[in-house]
Design a protein around this motif. Structure first.
Motif, mmCIF file in Angstrom:
data_model
loop_
_atom_site.group_PDB
_atom_site.id
_atom_site.type_symbol
_atom_site.label_atom_id
_atom_site.label_comp_id
_atom_site.label_asym_id
_atom_site.label_seq_id
_atom_site.Cartn_x
_atom_site.Cartn_y
_atom_site.Cartn_z
ATOM 1 N N GLN A 124 0.641 -1.205 0.272
ATOM 2 C CA GLN A 124 -0.295 -0.022 -0.082
ATOM 3 C C GLN A 124 1.119 1.139 -0.452
ATOM 4 O OE1 GLN A 124 -2.549 -0.354 2.782
ATOM 5 N NE2 GLN A 124 -4.123 -1.986 2.784
ATOM 6 N N ALA A 125 0.160 1.809 -0.755
ATOM 7 C CA ALA A 125 1.041 3.235 -0.992
ATOM 8 C C ALA A 125 0.702 4.859 0.417
ATOM 9 C CB ALA A 125 0.730 4.088 -2.216
ATOM 10 N N VAL A 126 1.502 5.055 0.880
ATOM 11 C CA VAL A 126 0.534 5.869 1.745
ATOM 12 C C VAL A 126 0.455 6.969 1.240
ATOM 13 C CG1 VAL A 126 2.367 7.735 4.134
ATOM 14 C CG2 VAL A 126 2.611 5.127 3.560
ATOM 15 N N LYS A 127 0.033 7.856 2.254
ATOM 16 C CA LYS A 127 -1.803 8.747 1.886
ATOM 17 C C LYS A 127 -0.669 9.696 2.735
ATOM 18 C CE LYS A 127 -4.920 6.759 -0.622
ATOM 19 N NZ LYS A 127 -6.662 6.700 -0.848
ATOM 20 N N VAL A 128 0.111 10.543 1.120
ATOM 21 C CA VAL A 128 0.310 12.527 2.654
ATOM 22 C C VAL A 128 0.095 13.831 2.057
ATOM 23 C CG1 VAL A 128 2.839 10.759 3.539
ATOM 24 C CG2 VAL A 128 3.024 11.894 1.740
ATOM 25 N N THR A 129 -0.053 14.478 2.872
ATOM 26 C CA THR A 129 0.079 15.836 2.052
ATOM 27 C C THR A 129 1.296 16.642 2.549
ATOM 28 O OG1 THR A 129 -2.452 16.346 3.062
ATOM 29 C CG2 THR A 129 -1.680 18.333 2.438
ATOM 30 N N LEU A 130 2.110 16.728 1.030
ATOM 31 C CA LEU A 130 3.444 17.534 0.768
ATOM 32 C C LEU A 130 2.915 18.916 1.782
ATOM 33 C CD1 LEU A 130 4.255 16.658 -2.416
ATOM 34 C CD2 LEU A 130 5.058 15.065 0.056
ATOM 35 N N PRO A 131 4.234 19.050 2.436
ATOM 36 C CA PRO A 131 4.106 20.063 3.773
ATOM 37 C C PRO A 131 4.656 21.808 2.546
ATOM 38 C CG PRO A 131 6.541 18.555 4.027
ATOM 39 C CD PRO A 131 5.193 17.933 2.999
ATOM 40 N N LYS A 132 4.146 22.407 2.825
ATOM 41 C CA LYS A 132 5.044 23.687 1.849
ATOM 42 C C LYS A 132 6.444 23.861 3.018
ATOM 43 C CE LYS A 132 0.898 26.032 0.906
ATOM 44 N NZ LYS A 132 0.546 27.636 0.279
ATOM 45 N N ALA A 133 7.088 24.099 2.409
ATOM 46 C CA ALA A 133 8.656 24.573 1.876
ATOM 47 C C ALA A 133 9.374 26.015 2.206
ATOM 48 C CB ALA A 133 9.716 23.038 2.138
ATOM 49 N N THR A 134 9.996 25.865 2.866
ATOM 50 C CA THR A 134 11.170 27.299 2.701
ATOM 51 C C THR A 134 12.550 26.842 2.203
ATOM 52 O OG1 THR A 134 11.524 27.981 4.489
ATOM 53 C CG2 THR A 134 9.715 28.851 4.278
ATOM 54 N N ALA A 135 13.064 28.028 1.329
ATOM 55 C CA ALA A 135 14.330 27.198 0.698
ATOM 56 C C ALA A 135 15.096 28.677 0.148
ATOM 57 C CB ALA A 135 14.703 26.567 -0.513
ATOM 58 N N TYR A 191 7.195 28.134 -12.038
ATOM 59 C CA TYR A 191 6.505 28.639 -11.298
ATOM 60 C C TYR A 191 5.246 27.610 -11.504
ATOM 61 C CZ TYR A 191 9.251 32.855 -11.336
ATOM 62 O OH TYR A 191 9.728 33.376 -10.820
ATOM 63 N N ALA A 192 4.725 26.429 -10.680
ATOM 64 C CA ALA A 192 3.200 26.166 -11.459
ATOM 65 C C ALA A 192 2.638 26.081 -9.430
ATOM 66 C CB ALA A 192 3.724 24.409 -11.076
ATOM 67 N N ASP A 193 1.131 26.666 -10.175
ATOM 68 C CA ASP A 193 -0.058 26.640 -9.308
ATOM 69 C C ASP A 193 0.003 25.783 -8.582
ATOM 70 O OD1 ASP A 193 -2.957 26.633 -9.106
ATOM 71 O OD2 ASP A 193 -2.418 29.078 -9.396
ATOM 72 N N GLU A 194 -0.615 25.346 -7.084
ATOM 73 C CA GLU A 194 -0.283 24.588 -6.152
ATOM 74 C C GLU A 194 -1.865 23.880 -6.401
ATOM 75 O OE1 GLU A 194 -0.642 25.944 -2.534
ATOM 76 O OE2 GLU A 194 -2.759 27.012 -2.340
ATOM 77 N N GLN A 195 -2.553 24.302 -7.675
ATOM 78 C CA GLN A 195 -4.042 23.786 -8.013
ATOM 79 C C GLN A 195 -4.056 22.766 -9.430
ATOM 80 O OE1 GLN A 195 -6.553 22.995 -5.876
ATOM 81 N NE2 GLN A 195 -5.266 24.917 -5.044
ATOM 82 N N VAL A 196 -2.873 22.581 -9.867
ATOM 83 C CA VAL A 196 -2.379 22.298 -10.944
ATOM 84 C C VAL A 196 -1.578 20.709 -10.789
ATOM 85 C CG1 VAL A 196 -0.515 21.926 -13.215
ATOM 86 C CG2 VAL A 196 -1.358 24.412 -12.385
#
Length: 139
Positions: A41-52, A103-108
């Motif tokens: 089974q794949a683990v479903k995660v919500t990827l965090p927003k990160a700063t760089a 620059y990709a919109d987060e809804q794409v």
């Protein structure tokens, strides 16, 4: 079935005791049965927003934007995938290939971004930067 040793007649059995081997095999079978569903089974995660750390961009870097509706823009000019490939091949032919800022919109959907990135890489540009907005710190 036990056989007697001819030399001493002390009644030593010459057959292998299978009980410990069967016990070990049953324990391994149970472990595999329990862990197999967790592995598949794949683990479903919500990827965090990160700063760089912000990087300096050169004026000749290319900006590729992917809007929420799926529209792709090459340096703020709309382009379909065929035009994008032509632009990428022309840019890759330069003496020093430029970097690509995405620059990709987060809804794409991820698949749309993957198609654009595959086209950029297939055209010969390999320096790809993802541009994000910094996370606002709350105190």
């Amino acid at each position: 079935m036990s056989m007697m040793n001819d030399a001493g007649g002390d009644g030593l059995a010459t057959e292998i005791n299978m009980t410990p081997l069967i016990d070990v095999m049953l324990v391994l079978l149970i472990i595999f049965i329990v862990t197999l569903p967790a592995i598949n089974q794949a683990v479903k995660v919500t990827l965090p927003k990160a700063t760089a750390q912000p990087t300096e961009t050169a004026s000749k870097d290319i900006d590729i934007s992917i809007q929420a509706d799926g529209t792709v823009l090459w340096n703020r000019v709309p382009a379909n995938l065929d035009e994008l490939r032509a632009h990428v091949v022309a840019a890759a032919a330069a003496a020093v290939p430029p970097a690509v800022n995405v620059y990709a919109d987060e809804q794409v959907p991820y698949g749309s971004v993957a198609k654009v990135l595959a086209g950029v890489q297939a055209g010969g540009l390999s320096r790809i930067n993802f541009v994000t907005e910094p996370v606002k710190e709350t105190q």
